[in-house]
Design a protein around this motif. Sequence first.
Motif, PDB file in Angstrom:
ATOM      1  N   CYS B  26       0.864  -1.147   0.093  1.00 25.61           N
ATOM      2  CA  CYS B  26       0.131   0.076   0.125  1.00 25.61           C
ATOM      3  C   CYS B  26       0.688   1.234   0.163  1.00 25.61           C
ATOM      4  O   CYS B  26       1.670   1.448   0.996  1.00 25.61           O
ATOM      5  CB  CYS B  26      -0.934  -0.130   1.084  1.00 25.61           C
ATOM      6  SG  CYS B  26      -1.810   1.372   1.325  1.00 25.61           S
ATOM      7  N   CYS B  29      -0.111   3.465   3.624  1.00 26.43           N
ATOM      8  CA  CYS B  29       0.462   3.018   4.878  1.00 26.43           C
ATOM      9  C   CYS B  29       1.461   1.987   4.875  1.00 26.43           C
ATOM     10  O   CYS B  29       2.060   1.631   5.925  1.00 26.43           O
ATOM     11  CB  CYS B  29      -0.717   2.397   5.452  1.00 26.43           C
ATOM     12  SG  CYS B  29      -1.139   0.596   5.098  1.00 26.43           S
ATOM     13  N   CYS B  40      -6.234  -2.027   0.022  1.00 26.17           N
ATOM     14  CA  CYS B  40      -5.321  -2.457   1.037  1.00 26.17           C
ATOM     15  C   CYS B  40      -5.990  -2.775   2.418  1.00 26.17           C
ATOM     16  O   CYS B  40      -6.953  -2.179   2.910  1.00 26.17           O
ATOM     17  CB  CYS B  40      -4.666  -1.182   1.561  1.00 26.17           C
ATOM     18  SG  CYS B  40      -3.701  -1.276   3.312  1.00 26.17           S
ATOM     19  N   CYS B  43      -5.412  -0.485   5.720  1.00 25.80           N
ATOM     20  CA  CYS B  43      -5.878   1.093   5.969  1.00 25.80           C
ATOM     21  C   CYS B  43      -7.070   1.470   5.209  1.00 25.80           C
ATOM     22  O   CYS B  43      -7.613   2.471   5.015  1.00 25.80           O
ATOM     23  CB  CYS B  43      -4.782   2.158   5.439  1.00 25.80           C
ATOM     24  SG  CYS B  43      -4.419   2.224   3.974  1.00 25.80           S
TER      25      CYS B  43
HETATM   26 ZN   LIG Z   1      -2.724   1.001   3.685  1.00 29.10          ZN
END
Ligand SMILES: [Zn+2]
Lengths: 388, 142
Positions: B26, B29, B40, B43
């Motif tokens: 991701c 994050c 993701c 997050c």
């Molecule tokens: Zn993420």
Amino acid sequence: MATTNSNDIAIIGVGLYPFGRHHDVSAIQMGVVAANKAMDDAGLGWRDIQVGYVGSLSVMMPETMTKFLGYTGVPISKMFNGCATGGNLLLNTANAIRAGRADIGICIGLDKHPKGAFSAGESMDSTGLPQWYGEVGLTVNPQFFAMKIQRYMHEYGISPATLTRTAVKAFQNGELNPAAWRRSALSADEIDSSQMVCDPLRKYHFCSPSDGAAAAIVCRADIAHRFSGTPIFLRAGEFVTRQYGSIDVQATSFSARATIGASEAAARAAFESAGIGPEDIDIVQCQDTEVGHEIMHLAEIGLCKHGEQEALIADGATSLSGRLPTNTDGGLLANGEPIGASGLRQVHEIVRQLRGVAGPHQVQRELKTGLTHVYGFPGSSCVTILSK
Amino acid sequence: MGKQIPIKEDLFTWPSAAPQLIGGRCPECSEFHFPLQQNCPSCAGRKVDSVELSRRGKLWTWTIQNFVPPVPPYTGEVKSFKPFGVGYIELPEGVVVESRLTVSDASKLHIGMDMELVLEPFRIDEQGNEIISFAFAPIATY
Ligand SMILES: [Zn+2]
């Protein structure tokens, strides 16, 4: 997020169709019996029920129970959250009452399963998992149970003897409980010499799928006195799903940056909402699909520190006469798991223990507050706190 | 004569002498996941980059699958079923991935041991092709 914070909801009746193998009885019939028992316990009838939530894996539309309970027009909604279904049925019934949609409601869990480990079936689509994952043999729940306790034993010094002590205790409780499926105590030797299923867990460390139903009658606390059932109050209830940093059942990957698991999150929220702490819990029914999870869940719920279970269980703290009686009706090990009904069996047991009418397995001291906890695929948990 | 076919396209680098699992990272994050998906899981971001994950990691936990998994969805050998190891391997990226293990002897597995990704035939299909899947194998450290 908090769903409860006061004594505004009462449970005034509980009913159980004892779990086991009931070849000639349908899940719907079992659900109806459990519902009628719960209504008899509360001292009311089906015409008094204004809302209902029902949970089942095996019955597509359990609201068809109305055929055998009465076509009163009552709204009955189905929910299914795997092993966490039962607690969530209770929460949603309570929330419908809080929302002013009803004064009296019912929640019913009912199920009937074939023998053996649960299977996703031919297509993995309904699990959100890839087909290859099932093809190579990774979609097997006992693997997860085994791998989580394997890591936990390594990290916190839990011994195989503690696994077996937990199973011995479960079958002892089952022997005492007239409604249990497994009514024979097993020795540590019998458990330790049973077949290895997934290391370190053996056959008698696990529960089996079973058939059964459980129900509870829920009402506004301020009208509970109108009915004959001794009220037990729902102090808090929380249902959550997982975060990415915990090992959960059938997870292809998770983050090594640890986050708390669903059980811990649900328990923390429930304690906060109830305004009490783990030290106030006198009795607990927690998800014990196998012994490892009873041991780990006690700490995740906050009832002891991680690793402390080794000494606590050796001292008998989780037995009927211990400081923290756990899965007093024999839990999943002695009752099996009809998935949709299992959480309400816990509620049934806590209500009866708090009332002091559980039967031969009644805890022989004053109990004020109990906790129920369920956990299931894909990493969801529900915790409820019940008080006199 | 059959050929070798990966059990799923883009699950691991193929063909490859030094195979790697294909996961996601991701950009928001920095969390990794496996197998690659379009969002993701950490997050909830809706954009991820495809990455080839490290071949080596440490055994985070393990068990032995001692009985035939439910059929379906299991398509492996049933009549001559042999227990197989299953584990989670912690990779340097900070992601823990689930995998079959090449070892099914409990005495040869311990948490923290070094592991490496290998590709191996999983089954033969109706056309005689070898279906190739992945597993982690212990690395001899001395
Ligand atoms: Zn993420």
